[in-house]
Design a protein around this motif. Structure first.
Motif, PDB file in Angstrom:
ATOM      1  N   THR A 244       0.817  -1.212   0.000  1.00 59.49           N
ATOM      2  CA  THR A 244       0.000   0.000   0.000  1.00 59.49           C
ATOM      3  C   THR A 244       0.855   1.268   0.000  1.00 59.49           C
TER       4      THR A 244
ATOM      5  N   THR B 281      -6.363  -4.876  -3.427  1.00 58.35           N
ATOM      6  CA  THR B 281      -6.918  -5.721  -4.485  1.00 58.35           C
ATOM      7  C   THR B 281      -6.201  -7.060  -4.409  1.00 58.35           C
TER       8      THR B 281
ATOM      9  N   LYS C 167      -4.973  -1.123  -3.624  1.00 60.66           N
ATOM     10  CA  LYS C 167      -6.429  -1.138  -3.746  1.00 60.66           C
ATOM     11  C   LYS C 167      -6.909  -0.584  -5.086  1.00 60.66           C
TER      12      LYS C 167
END
Length: 303
Positions: A120, A142, A257
């Protein structure tokens, strides 16, 4: 293991190899060819132009993917005999996925619970470390499913261990894995019934958890099913599997994500490898073909 996580280590002598695992902290070498831990050579995968077009521009420009992995989890990902090259079925398979996208790979060892934050933050492009897909992780990242594993227990050969009634036992588990939640819930069930709690010993590396059972410090361990089975084999009869595999769930690659489109590229690469037989060849090389899937997916629904 499985992992909230999962296990690891090829050995020459079990204790010596575990000690080597603990002491080595080097990053893996850049790897653009499959690992050579065991079995047949994995064929190279040819790049697919249509899939390569879905690769984010900054990654395409770099020409490689930087991958965070907890290299203590054989046969998924672990250090080869040289103490620095990361090998395993996860490594072979994702190297082939990267080749389909026209990319090379650079594998870097990390603590398991630091990998998703590393993805991230941009430190890693991808996390590949036997991550079980679950609702909490899907809130952060994801994920692209590529394999299926459950949880398995192991104990000293000849010991009587019932995973459904381990009250009063000392049980080893790796930090940050789904097995921590599992064993915590089992311990609460014991105390709610007026029975002794389960003493839960958490270890940074699955190899340490395994060694704790071999040495007799702990009565049993639980980990992801392929990892647990592999660990038992490496102990040359000192450990044995206990109980059945349960709570099967998919492993997933971890991406930022916002990179669902890149996830679709990984999904497409996996589908191509399944179709041409490379996927099966890789899993068979490592003896984990029982976990094969036919339907990789971006952010699969999980319970």
């Amino acid at each position: 293991m499985f992992r909230t996580t999962p296990m690891r280590r090829a050995i020459v002598g079990l204790t010596a190899a575990f000690a080597m695992t603990i002491s080595l902290t080097a990053c893996g070498e850049e790897s653009d060819t499959p690992g050579t831990g065991s079995g047949a050579t994995v064929p190279s995968a040819s790049a697919d132009t249509s899939l390569a077009e879905k690769v984010p521009a900054e990654i395409k420009a770099a020409g490689k993917l930087t991958i965070g992995t907890d290299s203590t989890y054989a046969p998924s990902e672990y250090l080869d005999a040289d103490g620095k090259t990361i090998i395993g079925f996860d490594v072979d398979l994702f190297n082939a996925v990267a080749q389909k996208l026209g990319l090379t790979t650079e594998w870097q060892s990390a603590k398991f619970d630091a990998i998703i934050p590393g993805v991230t933050s941009g430190k890693y492009n991808v996390g590949v470390s036997s991550f079980t897909v679950n609702a909490d992780r899907l809130k952060e990242a994801t994920m692209v499913s590529y394999f299926s594993a459950g949880t398995q227990w192991a104990a000293k050969a000849g010991a009587t261990i019932n995973p459904d009634d381990a009250c009063g036992k000392k049980v080893a588990v790796q930090v940050g894995t789904v097995q921590v939640d599992d064993i915590t819930a089992r311990s609460k069930k014991c105390t709610d019934a007026g029975k002794p709690k389960i003493t839960i010993d958490q270890y940074q590396a699955q190899s340490d958890a395994t060694n704790a059972v071999v040495s007799g410090k702990d009565d049993a361990m639980l980990a992801d099913s392929p990892v647990c089975a592999y660990a038992v084999k490496q102990t040359n009869g000192q450990l044995a599997l206990a109980g059945d595999i349960y709570d099967s769930a998919p492993y997933g690659y971890v991406l930022p994500k916002a990179q669902a489109d890149f996830g679709a590229a990984l999904e497409g690469a996996l589908e191509a490898l399944i179709a041409d037989g490379t996927y099966k060849t890789i899993l068979s090389k490592w003896g984990v073909e029982a976990g094969a899937v036919t339907d990789p997916a971006v952010n699969p629904q999980v319970s």
